[in-house]
Design an enzyme around this catalytic site. Structure first.
Site, short mmCIF file in Angstrom:
data_model
loop_
_atom_site.label_atom_id
_atom_site.label_comp_id
_atom_site.label_asym_id
_atom_site.label_seq_id
_atom_site.Cartn_x
_atom_site.Cartn_y
_atom_site.Cartn_z
N CYS A 1 -27.69 1.32 13.74
CA CYS A 1 -28.98 0.75 13.35
C CYS A 1 -30.09 1.81 13.48
O CYS A 1 -30.06 2.82 12.80
CB CYS A 1 -29.24 -0.50 14.18
SG CYS A 1 -30.67 -1.48 13.69
N HIS A 2 -31.06 1.60 14.35
CA HIS A 2 -32.14 2.56 14.60
C HIS A 2 -31.76 3.59 15.67
O HIS A 2 -32.53 4.49 15.97
CB HIS A 2 -33.42 1.84 15.04
CG HIS A 2 -34.11 1.08 13.95
ND1 HIS A 2 -33.65 -0.13 13.48
CD2 HIS A 2 -35.24 1.35 13.24
CE1 HIS A 2 -34.46 -0.57 12.53
NE2 HIS A 2 -35.43 0.30 12.37
#
Length: 192
Positions: free
Chosen positions: A112-113
């Site tokens: 994800c991030h």
């Protein structure tokens, strides 16, 4: 169930605001594969998980960054969420901790991030990887080669985009963590 990670010590680097599924499900898979897993965080006590924008469960921190050394672990997992990697990339000790895994050629998995931390640590230059689509420009600007795939593996670096990718992410993470150190990991200039 295969115990291919028996004797492996895995660090999960996380702070408040991590996407709960991206910590909880990979942690369960690592434990089922026989690994010993420790949540490493800038603070002691408990850290707050999130289900997107809603609060989830809290998780106990096993080791604070002040007491953690990459040399004590065989591999690193960085879950995503929005707040978690933003706090980690702004914490010099977290960036240094992540960079040490890259410098040692130890496998790293980020979802994800989570790759924001890898950018700050100088670990994406010339590497193939993926992430939450909104940060693809950040990765490209840091010299990474971004791909829109459920999982990308590049010489010990495993990345995925989102919670839907977790089954593929877990499989490749376990495979790379079982392989151990990788030679030729590139470490560029980080900001911290």
């Amino acid at each position: 169930m295969s115990k291919q990670l028996e004797q492996k010590q895995i660090a999960i680097l996380a702070a408040d605001g991590f996407e709960q599924a991206e910590l909880e499900e990979p942690m369960k898979a690592l434990k089922e594969a026989g690994a010993s897993v420790s949540i490493v965080s800038p603070k002691s006590g408990k850290i707050q998980g999130m289900h997107h924008a809603d609060k989830g469960d809290t998780f106990a921190v096993d080791v604070t960054l002040d007491d953690a050394s990459a040399s004590d672990f065989d591999a690193l997992l960085i879950p995503g969420g929005l707040m978690n990697p933003d706090e980690l990339r702004s914490t010099p000790a977290a960036v240094k901790f992540a960079r040490a895994f890259g410098e040692a050629g130890k496998p790293i998995a980020a979802i994800c991030h989570g790759p924001w931390v890898l950018i700050e640590a100088g670990l994406v230059q010339g590497r193939r990887l993926t992430s939450w689509p909104a940060i693809q420009s950040d990765l490209k600007n840091a010299g990474g080669k971004w791909e829109d795939s459920e999982v990308v593996v590049d010489n010990g670096l495993v990345t995925s985009r989102k919670p839907d990718d977790i089954p593929a992410f877990n499989a490749k993470m376990i495979e790379e963590f079982a392989e151990g150190q990788h030679t030729g990991m590139k470490v560029g200039a980080g900001s911290a």
